[in-house]
Design an enzyme around this catalytic site. Structure first.
Site, PDB file in Angstrom:
ATOM      1  N   ASN A 233     -22.440  93.026  20.604  1.00 33.23           N
ATOM      2  CA  ASN A 233     -24.083  92.994  20.968  1.00 33.23           C
ATOM      3  C   ASN A 233     -24.019  93.690  22.096  1.00 33.23           C
ATOM      4  O   ASN A 233     -24.039  92.984  23.266  1.00 33.23           O
ATOM      5  CB  ASN A 233     -24.322  91.456  20.929  1.00 33.23           C
ATOM      6  N   TRP A 234     -24.830  94.852  21.929  1.00 35.82           N
ATOM      7  CA  TRP A 234     -24.952  95.635  23.164  1.00 35.82           C
ATOM      8  C   TRP A 234     -26.082  95.278  24.024  1.00 35.82           C
ATOM      9  O   TRP A 234     -26.541  95.645  25.329  1.00 35.82           O
ATOM     10  CB  TRP A 234     -25.160  97.197  23.080  1.00 35.82           C
ATOM     11  N   LYS A 235     -27.160  94.309  23.653  1.00 32.38           N
ATOM     12  CA  LYS A 235     -28.286  93.881  24.066  1.00 32.38           C
ATOM     13  C   LYS A 235     -29.115  95.158  24.749  1.00 32.38           C
ATOM     14  O   LYS A 235     -29.123  95.904  23.896  1.00 32.38           O
ATOM     15  CB  LYS A 235     -27.750  92.947  25.334  1.00 32.38           C
TER      16      LYS A 235
ATOM     17  N   HIS B 273     -30.811  84.781  18.864  1.00 33.99           N
ATOM     18  CA  HIS B 273     -29.984  84.929  19.934  1.00 33.99           C
ATOM     19  C   HIS B 273     -30.419  84.023  21.290  1.00 33.99           C
ATOM     20  O   HIS B 273     -31.574  83.960  21.275  1.00 33.99           O
ATOM     21  CB  HIS B 273     -29.870  86.345  20.219  1.00 33.99           C
TER      22      HIS B 273
ATOM     23  N   GLU C 256     -31.022  84.736  23.957  1.00 28.93           N
ATOM     24  CA  GLU C 256     -31.960  85.243  25.105  1.00 28.93           C
ATOM     25  C   GLU C 256     -33.285  85.330  24.265  1.00 28.93           C
ATOM     26  O   GLU C 256     -34.046  85.509  24.954  1.00 28.93           O
ATOM     27  CB  GLU C 256     -31.432  86.749  25.366  1.00 28.93           C
TER      28      GLU C 256
ATOM     29  N   GLU D 213     -22.905  80.111  20.091  1.00 31.74           N
ATOM     30  CA  GLU D 213     -23.000  80.815  21.737  1.00 31.74           C
ATOM     31  C   GLU D 213     -23.535  79.721  22.667  1.00 31.74           C
ATOM     32  O   GLU D 213     -24.609  79.609  22.628  1.00 31.74           O
ATOM     33  CB  GLU D 213     -23.792  82.164  21.491  1.00 31.74           C
TER      34      GLU D 213
ATOM     35  N   GLY E 188     -22.664  85.467  29.638  1.00 27.82           N
ATOM     36  CA  GLY E 188     -22.794  86.282  30.846  1.00 27.82           C
ATOM     37  C   GLY E 188     -22.422  85.690  32.244  1.00 27.82           C
ATOM     38  O   GLY E 188     -22.750  86.342  33.305  1.00 27.82           O
TER      39      GLY E 188
ATOM     40  N   SER F 223     -19.089  85.249  27.232  1.00 26.26           N
ATOM     41  CA  SER F 223     -18.052  85.358  27.956  1.00 26.26           C
ATOM     42  C   SER F 223     -16.753  85.815  27.284  1.00 26.26           C
ATOM     43  O   SER F 223     -15.617  85.776  28.159  1.00 26.26           O
ATOM     44  CB  SER F 223     -17.715  84.428  29.181  1.00 26.26           C
TER      45      SER F 223
ATOM     46  N   GLY G  50     -20.753  90.276  24.144  1.00 25.94           N
ATOM     47  CA  GLY G  50     -21.995  90.760  24.919  1.00 25.94           C
ATOM     48  C   GLY G  50     -21.590  91.904  26.098  1.00 25.94           C
ATOM     49  O   GLY G  50     -20.837  93.010  25.604  1.00 25.94           O
ATOM     50  N   GLY G  51     -21.441  91.511  27.183  1.00 27.67           N
ATOM     51  CA  GLY G  51     -20.915  92.437  28.245  1.00 27.67           C
ATOM     52  C   GLY G  51     -19.647  93.214  27.964  1.00 27.67           C
ATOM     53  O   GLY G  51     -19.567  94.402  28.372  1.00 27.67           O
TER      54      GLY G  51
HETATM   55  P1  13P Z   1     -21.612  87.898  26.980  1.00 31.49           P
HETATM   56  O1  13P Z   1     -20.369  88.199  26.451  1.00 31.49           O
HETATM   57  O2  13P Z   1     -21.992  88.790  27.870  1.00 31.49           O
HETATM   58  O3  13P Z   1     -21.246  86.261  27.720  1.00 31.49           O
HETATM   59  O4  13P Z   1     -22.572  87.753  25.932  1.00 31.49           O
HETATM   60  C1  13P Z   1     -22.562  86.887  24.738  1.00 31.49           C
HETATM   61  C2  13P Z   1     -23.445  87.229  23.972  1.00 31.49           C
HETATM   62  O5  13P Z   1     -24.772  86.782  24.341  1.00 31.49           O
HETATM   63  C3  13P Z   1     -23.332  87.939  22.801  1.00 31.49           C
HETATM   64  O6  13P Z   1     -24.371  87.760  21.818  1.00 31.49           O
END
Ligand code: 13P
Length: 249
Positions: A9-11, A96, A98, A168, A174, A213, A234-235
């Site tokens: 997930n590149w956000k 998600h 966020e 999640e 994050g 994470s 994510g990150g």
């Molecule tokens: P991180 O891997 O940056 O913690 O993000 C997780 C996430 O929200 C994937 O959708």
């Protein structure tokens, strides 16, 4: 035998130019594999770029990070499931954390989005997870099972081909804090049994992913945990080198 799903997930990272460069590097290093599925969730503007780059790779799918539930209309800034599909999406991320916590998305909206994705013939990945306050209050199981039940409440015929669940924990996203493999496994087991109550043995085919994470150093341990069928990253998925390491875990 698990067939893991590894999702990036590149956000709000990687526009079309960066997405093309990422896909060129990633696909050059990632040989086709029949034992796992990779899903890339780029920003909406890079959907077609990612879909075109992976067009001849059946093991690499493209997903959209968010959709509106309506088919079309006066919803400035939104995209529908059918539009996302037309742009190359095969999977839709719904709920998600966020979207829920930054943009105020509700369970009722998630339910409409899952339904819209399913109607359009797209697989949907519903995300559930508790906040730190809910965790400390001992409410994790109640929160995640409620989000699951509500999220799919408008979707008929839940089957593994169309539905992926992602756990999640909000406090792990994050932050560098990761649920231990044991903690993730315990919540996944709760979710699996809730799914079994809902759809019987078909529940066993639904992949349940962990996210929060995830990094190249903890991916293998999480993936080996019972009931963890994949990872939502994510990150560590934004750069090709760390994503390649995780995808090859
Ligand atoms: P991180 O891997 O940056 O913690 O993000 C997780 C996430 O929200 C994937 O959708």
């Amino acid at each position: 035998m698990k067939r893991p799903v590894l999702a990036a997930n590149w956000k709000m990272n990687n526009g079309p130019t960066a997405a093309k460069a990422f896909m060129d590097t990633f696909l050059a290093g990632y040989s086709p594999r029949s034992d796992r599925t990779v899903i890339i969730f780029p920003s909406a503007v890079a959907l077609t770029t990612v879909a075109n780059s992976s067009a001849n790779r059946k093991d690499v799918l493209t997903g959209v990070q968010n959709i509106h539930w309506a088919e079309k209309g006066a919803f400035t800034g939104e995209i529908s499931a059918t539009m996302a599909k037309d742009a190359g999406a095969e999977v839709v991320l719904v709920g998600h954390s966020e979207r829920r916590h930054v943009f105020g998305e509700t369970d009722a909206q998630c339910a409409k989005k899952c339904c819209a994705a399913s109607r359009a013939g797209l697989t949907f990945m519903l995300c559930v997870g508790e906040t730190i306050q809910q965790r400390e209050a001992g409410e994790t199981e109640r929160v995640v099972t409620h989000q699951l039940r509500e999220g799919v409440s408008q979707t008929q015929n839940l089957i593994s081909a169309d539905f992926i669940l992602a756990y999640e924990p909000v406090w792990a996203i994050g932050t560098g804090l990761t649920a231990s493999a044991g903690d993730a496994s315990a919540i996944h087991t709760v979710l699996r049994s809730e799914l079994r109550q809902m759809i019987g043995t078909r529940a066993d085919e639904i992949p349940i992913l962990y996210g929060g994470s995830v990094s190249p150093s903890n991916a293998a341990g999480l993936l080996a945990a019972p009931e963890v069928d994949g990872l939502l990253v994510g990150g560590a998925s934004v750069e090709p080198s760390s994503w390649l390491a995780i995808a090859q875990t």
